[in-house]
Design an enzyme around this catalytic site. Structure first.
Site, short mmCIF file in Angstrom:
data_model
loop_
_atom_site.label_atom_id
_atom_site.label_comp_id
_atom_site.label_asym_id
_atom_site.label_seq_id
_atom_site.Cartn_x
_atom_site.Cartn_y
_atom_site.Cartn_z
N PHE A 34 0.82 -1.20 0.00
CA PHE A 34 0.00 0.00 0.00
C PHE A 34 0.86 1.26 0.00
O PHE A 34 0.59 2.21 -0.74
CB PHE A 34 -0.94 0.00 1.21
N LYS A 65 -5.49 -0.04 9.08
CA LYS A 65 -6.86 -0.29 9.52
C LYS A 65 -6.84 -1.28 10.68
O LYS A 65 -6.28 -2.36 10.56
CB LYS A 65 -7.70 -0.86 8.37
N ALA A 114 -3.89 -2.26 -3.38
CA ALA A 114 -2.66 -1.57 -3.76
C ALA A 114 -2.39 -1.69 -5.26
O ALA A 114 -1.98 -0.72 -5.91
CB ALA A 114 -1.48 -2.13 -2.97
N LYS A 117 -14.64 -3.93 9.07
CA LYS A 117 -14.95 -4.65 7.83
C LYS A 117 -13.98 -5.81 7.61
O LYS A 117 -14.34 -6.81 6.97
CB LYS A 117 -14.97 -3.69 6.63
N THR A 165 -13.88 -6.09 0.32
CA THR A 165 -13.08 -7.13 0.97
C THR A 165 -13.85 -8.43 1.21
O THR A 165 -13.24 -9.47 1.45
CB THR A 165 -12.51 -6.62 2.30
N ARG A 225 -6.60 -10.00 1.88
CA ARG A 225 -5.91 -10.96 2.74
C ARG A 225 -6.86 -11.52 3.80
O ARG A 225 -6.77 -12.70 4.15
CB ARG A 225 -4.71 -10.30 3.42
N GLU A 230 -5.05 -8.20 9.47
CA GLU A 230 -5.43 -7.24 10.51
C GLU A 230 -6.73 -7.63 11.22
O GLU A 230 -6.93 -7.30 12.40
CB GLU A 230 -5.59 -5.84 9.90
#
Length: 317
Positions: free
Chosen positions: A10, A102, A134, A182, A239, A246, A267
């Site tokens: 990113f 995030k 990205a 999210k 997402t 991911r 994350e």
């Protein structure tokens, strides 16, 4: 000059987009070997294969060399943000600090902006978030993001490019929580697809997961309309429906009973744990988030999680 701390996918993509728009960009990479390779090849194939770095992107190994410009973007995992600021006294707040991560800090249960403000009092702290991959940003594909901060007009102008459209809001908590939560729902969506439960189940889970996001965000002072924007619903749709995510891929691995690559940052795992703690303290019901946390930590089997969610008492929507 715009500094970017973090040469992952990113951070590199933002450097490419901003440089193509004529900005001078200084990109910091943690690994000295990576710095050498990027300088020699004008690429960052380790993070963003096949993308050339424009000439007005310089690569740096010393964090002080990217400070003192018009803005400093902090493009690193959420759980590393506080430690990075603690270890970098060179970042003194002379320029706005923009979080490009995030999540919720597991130690303080704070979002990125609050983590920055706690360590650099008086600085203009912001978060750049929203539905984006990205690779799309680096290729110049049309992308829209949210910039959340107070008095953000100058930053909005600075970070916008012909292909990267920046909207702004002063609802920092809403933007932070939309981008963080999210990821949790994306893990759940991936689990549904990985387990072969179908698109109808995914749609139901996304909808009820969004309701959980709004409940927690509003309880913490956010505005519901912020969650309906790019940083919430927009990012949720992206997402939960793409294998580029991911978090979604991690969920798919959970659903299939496969081991996910431990080197890949997910994350949503830490965010689920933090969100469960926040929800418990506020007395808020977040069953999907709780199940993601339990699944990711191995405290519950997939079939049991599905059974518990489907057997909850019937209620009005």
């Amino acid at each position: 000059m715009i500094g970017i701390a973090g040469a992952g996918a990113f951070g590199t993509a933002l450097a490419v987009a901003l440089a193509k728009a004529g900005r001078e960009v200084r990109l910091w990479a943690r690994d000295a070997g990576q710095v050498d390779v990027m300088r020699q090849t004008a690429r960052n194939d380790a993070a963003l294969p096949g993308v050339a770095l424009p000439k007005n992107v310089s690569i740096h190994a010393e964090i002080g060399e990217i400070c003192g410009g018009d803005a400093l973007l902090l493009a690193m995992p959420m759980q590393a943000l506080g430690g990075a600021l603690d270890g970098w006294p060179q970042i003194d707040g002379r320029q706005p600090l923009v979080a490009c991560c995030k999540g919720v800090d597991l130690t303080t249960l704070r979002g990125p902006v609050a983590v920055i403000e706690a360590r650099r009092p008086g600085v203009q702290a912001a978060i750049l978030t929203g539905p984006s991959f990205a690779a799309d940003i680096a290729r110049g594909l049309p992308t829209a993001l949210t910039l959340a901060t107070k008095d953000g007009a100058a930053l909005q102008e600075m970070l916008s490019t012909p292909t990267l459209r920046i909207y702004r809001t002063d609802d920092v908590i809403g933007a932070e929580l939309g981008g963080a939560l999210k990821n949790v729902i994306a893990i759940a969506a991936g689990t549904v697809i990985g387990a072969g439960l179908g698109d109808s189940a995914r749609a139901a889970l996304m909808t009820r997961g969004y309701a959980e996001m709004v409940r927690l965000a509003e309880a913490l002072g956010a505005r519901a309309e912020t969650l309906a924007g790019l940083s919430g619903l927009g990012d949720l749709v992206l997402t939960c429906t793409s294998s580029q995510s991911r978090n979604f891929r991690f969920g798919c691995a959970l659903g299939k009973g496969e081991v996910f690559d431990p080197k890949v940052t997910v994350e949503g795992v830490a965010t689920a744990r933090a969100a469960v703690k926040l929800a418990a303290g506020l007395g808020i019901d977040m069953p999907i988030t709780g199940m993601v946390d339990a699944l990711a930590s191995g405290r519950i089997a997939l079939n049991d999680a599905i059974g518990q969610l489907m057997s909850r008492p019937l209620k009005q929507e």
